[in-house]
Write a protein that holds these residues in place. Structure first.
Motif, PDB file in Angstrom:
ATOM      1  N   GLU A 226       0.865   0.360 -12.421  1.00 38.34           N
ATOM      2  CA  GLU A 226      -0.356  -0.283 -11.908  1.00 38.34           C
ATOM      3  C   GLU A 226      -0.109  -0.873 -10.504  1.00 38.34           C
ATOM      4  O   GLU A 226      -0.909  -0.672  -9.587  1.00 38.34           O
ATOM      5  CB  GLU A 226      -0.682  -1.414 -12.881  1.00 38.34           C
ATOM      6  CG  GLU A 226      -2.133  -1.819 -12.941  1.00 38.34           C
ATOM      7  CD  GLU A 226      -2.277  -2.955 -13.961  1.00 38.34           C
ATOM      8  OE1 GLU A 226      -2.856  -3.973 -13.586  1.00 38.34           O
ATOM      9  OE2 GLU A 226      -1.769  -2.804 -15.100  1.00 38.34           O
ATOM     10  N   GLU A 227       1.025  -1.597 -10.340  1.00 38.51           N
ATOM     11  CA  GLU A 227       1.327  -2.247  -9.054  1.00 38.51           C
ATOM     12  C   GLU A 227       1.522  -1.216  -7.941  1.00 38.51           C
ATOM     13  O   GLU A 227       1.032  -1.387  -6.829  1.00 38.51           O
ATOM     14  CB  GLU A 227       2.588  -3.132  -9.167  1.00 38.51           C
ATOM     15  CG  GLU A 227       2.430  -4.348 -10.057  1.00 38.51           C
ATOM     16  CD  GLU A 227       1.392  -5.360  -9.568  1.00 38.51           C
ATOM     17  OE1 GLU A 227       0.842  -5.206  -8.457  1.00 38.51           O
ATOM     18  OE2 GLU A 227       1.095  -6.305 -10.326  1.00 38.51           O
ATOM     19  N   LYS A 230      -1.798   0.432  -7.039  1.00 40.98           N
ATOM     20  CA  LYS A 230      -2.614  -0.547  -6.297  1.00 40.98           C
ATOM     21  C   LYS A 230      -2.134  -0.615  -4.837  1.00 40.98           C
ATOM     22  O   LYS A 230      -2.924  -0.584  -3.896  1.00 40.98           O
ATOM     23  CB  LYS A 230      -2.456  -1.915  -6.975  1.00 40.98           C
ATOM     24  CG  LYS A 230      -3.612  -2.879  -6.709  1.00 40.98           C
ATOM     25  CD  LYS A 230      -3.710  -4.008  -7.748  1.00 40.98           C
ATOM     26  CE  LYS A 230      -2.430  -4.781  -7.946  1.00 40.98           C
ATOM     27  NZ  LYS A 230      -2.511  -5.832  -8.961  1.00 40.98           N
ATOM     28  N   LYS A 233      -2.927   2.590  -2.795  1.00 45.41           N
ATOM     29  CA  LYS A 233      -4.321   2.729  -2.354  1.00 45.41           C
ATOM     30  C   LYS A 233      -4.575   1.978  -1.046  1.00 45.41           C
ATOM     31  O   LYS A 233      -5.479   2.321  -0.298  1.00 45.41           O
ATOM     32  CB  LYS A 233      -5.269   2.226  -3.447  1.00 45.41           C
ATOM     33  CG  LYS A 233      -5.381   3.186  -4.620  1.00 45.41           C
ATOM     34  CD  LYS A 233      -6.253   2.610  -5.730  1.00 45.41           C
ATOM     35  CE  LYS A 233      -6.428   3.630  -6.849  1.00 45.41           C
ATOM     36  NZ  LYS A 233      -7.017   3.042  -8.051  1.00 45.41           N
ATOM     37  N   LYS A 234      -3.765   0.925  -0.783  1.00 47.14           N
ATOM     38  CA  LYS A 234      -3.982   0.118   0.427  1.00 47.14           C
ATOM     39  C   LYS A 234      -3.351   0.742   1.666  1.00 47.14           C
ATOM     40  O   LYS A 234      -3.648   0.341   2.783  1.00 47.14           O
ATOM     41  CB  LYS A 234      -3.324  -1.270   0.240  1.00 47.14           C
ATOM     42  CG  LYS A 234      -4.022  -2.153  -0.740  1.00 47.14           C
ATOM     43  CD  LYS A 234      -3.288  -3.499  -0.780  1.00 47.14           C
ATOM     44  CE  LYS A 234      -3.734  -4.312  -1.991  1.00 47.14           C
ATOM     45  NZ  LYS A 234      -2.784  -5.350  -2.316  1.00 47.14           N
TER      46      LYS A 234
END
Length: 607
Positions: A226-227, A230, A233-234
């Motif tokens: 998940e991390e 996340k 995506k940035k």
């Protein structure tokens, strides 16, 4: 330069009771000189013998401690200074300083230890011996949730130190894993994702640790997937994405993490990258396209993650991957074919794909690579076809679609990986397909090439598959014409050799094929069977206690068939077969025992 020489002389005679001010001045002079020319100043420091003095200055009480640690950190940036720092016994007092509360002292000490460990076996050993890693891990755990700039700076230095300490050293990496560093670093990544320097340190540390099998199990218990997704995506910059990819690839080898990455939405990110980079000729875009599509294929290697993305063949991911096959990018064609091969890992998926026209897409792809084609694409497309041909209901459909003909175009290939997949695909296609086996078995070009490949001693895989296909052509066609073609092409001796393979399945296939030859075309094959010493080999197989029951059974069936040839019968009589066979009447396997009785009767009648 004179100032530096003076400062070094003063420090040489410095002791703990020198006045702090006079020491400060000397240390500032050294730091200034290091800032101007680090290498040259470091050499002078080494020659002067001042390093040994530093050990006594590294005390928690001294106001100069942070500066001394800073100087050590600066000189240890040079490879030639790391061992001298260890030899000057600087590591134990530095490790002791990790217990103090002063932020500046901790910062400079962390830098000094990190730099001494960088690519230095002696440095790492000394830190390990002094117990430095444990204290640093504890610091990271207690600082983890603090987001003030000073704490973040310290965390960055400590993560960097651990990275240099354990880089490419399995033992030290395992030590850190056992100290529970993985959950802490994952937590760190989540809390400090806005801090670029710290995030980068975490990623490099993950990249270090993720190669170890034991680490993957620990990662699977965190929310690393998940991390990372996340964070991914940035990212806009290529280098940052590349760093995350370097962590994702080793982690995605673990099936649990594969599924977590799929559930965290990594696939959508990867598909987006493919879409953005597919038509670009910029070097970094081409690299990103390759990394993204390779990672996509890797995610499909897990059974659960693959099935989740297949979604009964209606999944949008599956559809997108299909669209890669007709693409003009070799990288996407390759990834598309490999993805299909991965989706084709169970009968249900294979049947669905064949019914929905995937075979034609793969044949069109192969067609584009017949002349001077891309070997990796050929190999991948053939792998996909081979997997699709496994379910019984697909074989006839694929044969009537012209797959055998499409595959035969690659008979000229000199590339063992392509040869290997070509053979495997044909063997899968003709399984229990008598007509196709006969058609291929009468194809002289194919049979001659198989006989040639049966001698490919450098490529055991190609050699094994060629033998197996020769045997399969006979076993599935049961055709006299096929046997005659194989005899004329010199294939008999290879089938006899195959009967001595270390793999029972291959031995068995060879014996069944030889029994069919003996039953259908004994006269034609007689000379070749004799010169290949088949009778002696069968005697050896029956005498050997290690031979599997099915090998003994088929060897006896074959002996009974060979008796129909005069020269072979003489050979059988000249060897003590009756003795060996009568022993097998009491074999624990009933089928073997029955066949032994029948064979004994036949041998007795003939003698």
């Amino acid at each position: 330069a004179d100032n530096l020489s003076d400062a070094l002389k003063k420090l040489k005679i410095a002791t703990t009771d020198s006045t702090a001010d006079s020491l400060e001045g000397c240390l500032d002079c050294l730091l200034q000189a290091l800032a101007q020319n680090n290498t040259e100043t470091s050499e002078k420091i080494q020659k002067s013998g001042v390093l040994q003095v530093f050990a006594s200055l590294l005390t928690p009480q001294s106001s100069c401690t942070a500066k001394v640690a800073n100087i050590i950190a600066e000189v240890a940036r040079n490879e030639f200074m790391r061992k001298p720092c260890v030899d000057a016994v600087l590591i134990p007092p530095l490790v002791q300083l990790l217990n103090c509360k002063d932020q500046e002292v901790l910062l400079q000490t962390g830098r000094a230890l990190g730099n001494i460990c960088y690519d230095s076996h002696e440095g790492r050993n000394a830190v390990d011996h002094a117990g430095g890693a444990h204290i640093v891990v504890d610091h990271i755990k207690s600082l983890c949730s603090k987001t003030d700039p000073a704490s973040e700076k310290l965390l960055t230095v400590f993560c960097g130190m651990l990275m240099n300490y354990s880089n490419e050293n399995d033992t030290l990496q395992s030590q850190l894993i056992n100290m529970g560093v993985i959950p802490t670093l994952v937590k760190l990544l989540g809390i400090h994702c806005q801090n670029a320097a710290l995030t980068e340190m975490c990623l490099v540390a993950f990249g270090n640790l993720a190669e170890l099998e034991s680490s993957k199990e620990q990662f699977a218990y965190t929310n690393i997937a998940e991390e990372l997704v996340k964070l991914f995506k940035k990212q806009i910059e290529h280098d940052k994405k590349e760093m995350i990819f370097e962590v994702l690839a080793p982690l995605a080898e673990n099936d649990v993490i594969k599924l977590q990455l799929v559930e965290a939405g990594l696939v959508e990110c990867l598909l987006e990258i493919v879409q953005k980079t597919v038509d670009s000729d910029k070097e970094e875009d081409i690299a990103e396209l390759k990394t993204a599509s390779d990672l996509m294929v890797l995610l499909l290697l897990g059974d659960e993650s693959m099935q989740k993305l297949f979604e009964g063949g209606k999944g949008s991911v599956f559809q997108r991957v299909l669209s890669w096959i007709p693409s003009n990018s070799h990288q996407l064609q390759l990834a598309g074919a490999l993805a299909i091969a991965n989706f084709a890992r169970n009968d249900g998926n294979c049947i669905h794909m064949v019914d929905n026209g995937i075979v034609q897409k793969l044949m069109d792809l192969l067609d584009r690579h017949v002349e001077d084609g891309n070997v990796t694409v050929q190999h991948a497309a053939l792998s996909a076809l081979r997997n699709l041909a496994i379910p019984v209901v697909n074989k006839a459909k694929m044969l009537s679609a012209g797959v055998a003909e499409a595959v035969l175009k690659f008979l000229r290939s000199e590339m063992p990986p392509v040869q290997f997949k070509l053979l495997g695909t044909l063997r899968m296609l003709i399984d229990a397909q008598a007509e196709a086996a006969e058609q291929l078995g009468k194809n002289v070009k194919l049979v001659e090439r198989l006989v040639e490949w049966c001698e490919a001693k450098d490529h055991a895989g190609v050699m094994g598959e060629s033998n197996r296909l020769l045997s399969a052509l006979i076993r599935h066609s049961k055709s006299k014409d096929v046997i005659r073609t194989i005899v004329q092409s010199g294939g008999i001796k290879h089938l006899v050799t195959m009967a001595t393979s270390e793999h029972v399945i291959m031995q068995n296939e060879a014996l069944v094929a030889l029994a069919l030859i003996a039953a259908l075309e004994l006269v034609t094959a007689e000379k070749d069977l004799e010169s290949a010493q088949l009778v002696q080999i069968l005697h050896r197989l029956l005498s050997d206690d290690r031979s599997a029951p099915e090998i003994k059974y088929n060897s006896m069936v074959l002996i009974c068939a060979l008796i129909g040839s005069e020269p072979l019968q003489k050979e059988v009589q000249s060897m003590a077969f009756l003795e060996v066979v009568s022993k097998l009447r009491s074999h624990e396997n009933k089928t073997v025992a029955q066949q032994a009785s029948l064979t004994e009767q036949r041998l007795a009648v003939e003698s």
